[in-house]
Write an enzyme that holds these catalytic residues in place. Structure first.
Site, PDB file in Angstrom:
ATOM      1  CE  LYS A 192       7.132  -5.318 -18.013  1.00 12.18           C
ATOM      2  NZ  LYS A 192       8.164  -6.005 -17.328  1.00 12.18           N
ATOM      3  CD  GLU A 223      10.785  -7.924 -18.558  1.00 12.84           C
ATOM      4  OE1 GLU A 223      10.242  -6.827 -18.374  1.00 12.84           O
ATOM      5  OE2 GLU A 223      10.754  -8.831 -17.692  1.00 12.84           O
ATOM      6  NE  ARG A 239       4.229   2.088  -1.576  1.00  6.95           N
ATOM      7  CZ  ARG A 239       5.449   1.595  -1.413  1.00  6.95           C
ATOM      8  NH1 ARG A 239       6.426   2.003  -2.203  1.00  6.95           N
ATOM      9  NH2 ARG A 239       5.700   0.691  -0.494  1.00  6.95           N
ATOM     10  CG  HIS A 295      12.427 -31.265 -25.191  1.00 13.19           C
ATOM     11  ND1 HIS A 295      12.879 -32.531 -25.504  1.00 13.19           N
ATOM     12  CD2 HIS A 295      13.361 -30.401 -25.653  1.00 13.19           C
ATOM     13  CE1 HIS A 295      14.052 -32.439 -26.106  1.00 13.19           C
ATOM     14  NE2 HIS A 295      14.372 -31.166 -26.209  1.00 13.19           N
ATOM     15  CE  LYS A 334       7.864   0.460 -11.099  1.00 17.69           C
ATOM     16  NZ  LYS A 334       8.020  -0.138 -12.397  1.00 17.69           N
ATOM     17  CG  ASN A 375       3.012  -1.020   2.759  1.00 17.23           C
ATOM     18  OD1 ASN A 375       2.502  -2.022   2.284  1.00 17.23           O
ATOM     19  ND2 ASN A 375       4.229  -0.594   2.409  1.00 17.23           N
ATOM     20  N   GLY A 376       1.730  -3.526   4.762  1.00 14.09           N
ATOM     21  CA  GLY A 376       2.411  -4.747   5.204  1.00 14.09           C
ATOM     22  C   GLY A 376       1.397  -5.792   5.631  1.00 14.09           C
ATOM     23  CD  GLU A 383       4.414  -6.919 -15.248  1.00 14.60           C
ATOM     24  OE1 GLU A 383       4.337  -6.351 -14.150  1.00 14.60           O
ATOM     25  OE2 GLU A 383       5.318  -6.701 -16.075  1.00 14.60           O
ATOM     26  CB  CYS A 432      -0.872  -0.023   1.247  1.00 14.45           C
ATOM     27  SG  CYS A 432      -1.744  -1.585   1.436  1.00 14.45           S
ATOM     28  CD1 TRP A 485      -1.927  -4.527  -5.099  1.00 12.92           C
ATOM     29  CD2 TRP A 485      -1.505  -5.996  -3.472  1.00 12.92           C
ATOM     30  NE1 TRP A 485      -1.750  -5.764  -5.674  1.00 12.92           N
ATOM     31  CE2 TRP A 485      -1.502  -6.683  -4.706  1.00 12.92           C
ATOM     32  CE3 TRP A 485      -1.270  -6.736  -2.307  1.00 12.92           C
ATOM     33  CZ2 TRP A 485      -1.254  -8.065  -4.811  1.00 12.92           C
ATOM     34  CZ3 TRP A 485      -1.030  -8.101  -2.404  1.00 12.92           C
ATOM     35  CH2 TRP A 485      -1.025  -8.741  -3.646  1.00 12.92           C
TER      36      TRP A 485
HETATM   37  C1  AGP Z   1       7.638  -5.961 -13.461  1.00  7.64           C
HETATM   38  O1  AGP Z   1       7.045  -5.275 -14.481  1.00  7.64           O
HETATM   39  C2  AGP Z   1       6.896  -6.036 -12.237  1.00  7.64           C
HETATM   40  N1  AGP Z   1       6.570  -4.752 -11.795  1.00  7.64           N
HETATM   41  C3  AGP Z   1       7.522  -6.898 -11.149  1.00  7.64           C
HETATM   42  O2  AGP Z   1       7.715  -8.169 -11.661  1.00  7.64           O
HETATM   43  C4  AGP Z   1       8.864  -6.387 -10.603  1.00  7.64           C
HETATM   44  O3  AGP Z   1       9.865  -6.535 -11.540  1.00  7.64           O
HETATM   45  C5  AGP Z   1       9.230  -7.183  -9.355  1.00  7.64           C
HETATM   46  O4  AGP Z   1       8.216  -6.993  -8.397  1.00  7.64           O
HETATM   47  C6  AGP Z   1      10.590  -6.790  -8.798  1.00  7.64           C
HETATM   48  O5  AGP Z   1      10.566  -5.456  -8.397  1.00  7.64           O
HETATM   49  P1  AGP Z   1      11.928  -4.753  -7.961  1.00  7.64           P
HETATM   50  O6  AGP Z   1      12.823  -4.677  -9.164  1.00  7.64           O
HETATM   51  O7  AGP Z   1      11.503  -3.404  -7.458  1.00  7.64           O
HETATM   52  O8  AGP Z   1      12.537  -5.587  -6.876  1.00  7.64           O
END
Ligand code: AGP
Length: 603
Positions: free
Chosen positions: A479, A475, A27, A498, A598, A100-101, A482, A2, A74
């Site tokens: 993307k 990657e 966040r 395989h 994020k 937050n947590g 996501e 959060c 979140w």
């Molecule tokens: C990637 O687009 C995501 N936001 C997520 O996978 C991110 O890379 C991951 O949470 C790691 O974050 P960080 O690099 O801040 O540790």
């Protein structure tokens, strides 16, 4: 994960809280809420949904209030409803708390408080803290919050207001990040710096098991045992530009287009500190005989790319391991271990905990972070910085390519004894031209937008590549998943037969990353195998004119033909644009995709 914000000063607090929450919304965006105190009365406004919806609710708020806290959520415990939105109150509405947590022992504490007569209104773990503060409050808010957080297990950053002590905010942290801000006549608390840009002149980072008491003209830090802590504040380092969209439709698109600068600055930074250009790591490190790279998500894909690159520079075992699994395994750790913790935010709790495990076993830890002064930066033995600037889009883009550049240079520095001067010079010549080549790759956006129109109806997509481009395929798939919510998988092309080949038919597009310098013929054979099963092929390649590519690919996206650190970076750009434009065709929320945040600060 959060977002927390708080202000005590002389200005109307509500505009500050709203702007701060919208800057922290990456966040978490399940619900939002604020609480203010005016004439010793605590008032609260909350709603499920985005910060912009909260603005509507705030029409009847008391504009005069000059102290308040705000939260964007979140959801971990309890659905994203108004009832579960923060701030949470105690039984009598005298105490407001945001968090937050995760409070791991909240059920035990709740049982105890219910037995005492406390009434709970939400399904959250957080509300128990508001009642615990009420339980301990005898007039001193700092003492009550201290007693409460000492009972809590898990990760938390909290901020608390009390109508009986209207001239202060108390906050505390363990595990989740908190930054304190100060200006001439106000004090601030926030989950991270973007929320304080242009407001606070000085910032101080709270460490674990510390509390802070904020008043209009002072900030007092103590630890959980009540010992005074003095820590010099830092001047805020960043520019305003990075939190504006600059005319782009989305932060993600703006950040994709910033990569010539972010990669350029990361490389420039690496060569600024010393006679040898290989000086991205400034602190000396002790000898090591094996390396682990620990990270999550996109950062893990950068680490895996580094593993491929570093095997060319170093003659020690190198392994990149997903941080949450690093803690489940029994990696060989000793004083001879060199551990690289890669994280753009520097706050990802799985990576932080893996770092702490490595350190407790005597390993040396180098952090590769984009967020200076983050927890991972402060807890590592040495740090390397990517200079991508603040990244607002939840899907990491510019920080990923900056990580590959920084990791490439770090690997060369660690292995420089094995590299000839000619190899080093050749790499720096390529890096000097990289920003221009990134712009070249970005010029293909229109073509990619048209290809995305074809892709956006797919339900499953495969990304295939070999060698150091395999992590880039991973990657690309991440993307697309996501932000477009299309199921996608990255696979080593040699592994396709395989199993994944069973997925191939005319409905499943296959995206090949094909480079002249990386088993070109073998990847062409894999494309033949897909074509033989009527698969649709999109080829991202530095061999666009190759007759076999022209024959096999339904669509082809050219990238400049360059080896070294530049190659994985240049192959990434088209995949970012493809994911972005596919999401735009599907109309998803590109900057704030569902269920994501994020910075992941819960385990
Ligand atoms: C990637 O687009 C995501 N936001 C997520 O996978 C991110 O890379 C991951 O949470 C790691 O974050 P960080 O690099 O801040 O540790």
């Amino acid at each position: 994960m959060c977002g927390i914000i708080g202000y005590i000063g002389n200005e109307p607090v509500i505009p500050f809280l709203l702007e701060g929450l919208s800057r922290l919304e990456y966040r978490g965006y399940d619900s939002a809420g604020i609480a203010t105190i005016h004439e010793a009365k605590l008032v609260r406004f909350r709603n499920a949904g985005k910060v912009r919806d909260l603005e509507a609710v705030l029409q009847n708020a008391t504009p005069a209030a000059t102290v308040g806290i705000g939260h964007t959520r979140w959801a971990t415990h309890g659905a994203p409803t108004e009832e579960n939105a923060h701030p949470h109150f105690d039984c009598h509405g005298n105490i407001a708390l945001i968090h937050n947590g995760i409070i791991e022992n909240y059920l035990t504490l709740q049982e105890e408080l219910v037995a005492e007569g406390h009434k709970f209104r939400s399904e959250t773990d957080t509300e128990v803290l508001a009642h615990l503060v009420e339980h301990y409050f005898t007039g001193d808010l700092l003492a009550a919050v201290t007693a409460a957080v000492r009972r809590a297990e898990g990760a938390f950053a909290v901020a608390v207001l009390c109508s009986k002590t209207p001239d202060r905010i108390v906050a505390a942290r363990r595990g989740s990040p908190l930054v304190i801000g100060q200006s001439r006549d106000a004090s601030f608390v926030a989950s991270d710096i973007p929320a304080l840009l242009g407001k606070a002149e000085l910032v101080t980072f709270l460490a674990d098991d510390e509390l802070v008491e904020l008043t209009r003209d002072a900030v007092r830090i103590v630890d959980f045992d009540g010992n005074e802590i003095s820590r010099p504040p830092h001047r805020v380092r960043t520019d305003q530009v990075s939190i504006q969209k600059d005319g782009y439709k989305h932060f993600m698109l703006k950040e994709i287009h910033e990569q010539d600068r972010s990669v350029g600055e990361t490389v420039r930074e690496a060569t600024a500190f010393g006679p040898s250009r290989l000086s991205i790591l400034q602190e000396p490190i002790a000898p090591f005989d094996h390396i682990y790279l620990i990270s999550c998500g996109t950062a893990f894909h950068a680490s895996l790319t580094a593993e491929y690159m570093w095997e060319r520079y170093l003659d020690v075992p190198i392994q990149s391991i997903i941080a949450s699994e690093f803690r489940m395994r029994s990696p060989h750790l000793s004083e001879k271990s060199l551990v690289i913790a890669v994280s753009q935010s520097g706050e990802t709790i799985d990576t932080l905990m893996a770092l702490r495990r490595a350190k407790s076993a005597g390993a040396q830890v180098i952090a590769v972070v984009n967020n200076e002064q983050s927890t991972i930066d402060r807890e590592a033995d040495a740090s390397v910085y990517t200079r991508a600037g603040i990244e607002i889009g939840v899907a990491a883009t510019k920080t990923f390519t900056a990580q590959i550049a920084a990791l490439g240079l770090l690997g060369m520095q660690l292995g420089k004894e094995r590299l000839s001067q000619a190899e080093i010079d050749a790499e720096f010549e390529r890096l000097a031209l990289l920003p221009g080549r990134i712009n070249e790759a970005l010029q293909r956006e229109e073509e990619i937008h048209a290809i995305a129109e074809k892709l956006h109806r797919a339900t499953d997509v495969l990304f295939l590549a070999r060698g150091e481009l395999f992590p880039i395929a991973l990657e690309g798939a991440l993307k697309l998943k996501e932000i477009s919510y299309i199921h996608a998988e990255g696979y080593p092309a040699g592994e396709m037969k395989h199993g994944p080949i069973a997925l191939i038919d005319e409905q499943t597009p296959v995206i090949f990353l094909l480079s002249r310098g990386l088993a070109f013929e073998k990847v062409l054979s894999n494309m033949e195998e897909v074509k033989a099963r009527n698969g649709q092929i999109i080829a991202v390649t530095d061999a666009i004119a190759d007759p076999a590519v022209i024959r096999l690919a339904d669509f082809a996206i050219p990238v400049p033909d360059v080896e070294g650190i530049s190659r994985p970076i240049l192959f990434t750009i088209p995949l970012q644009l493809l994911a972005y434009h596919t999401a735009v065709w599907r109309g998803t929320d590109v900057d704030q995709p569902r269920n994501l945040a994020k910075t992941v600060t819960v385990e």
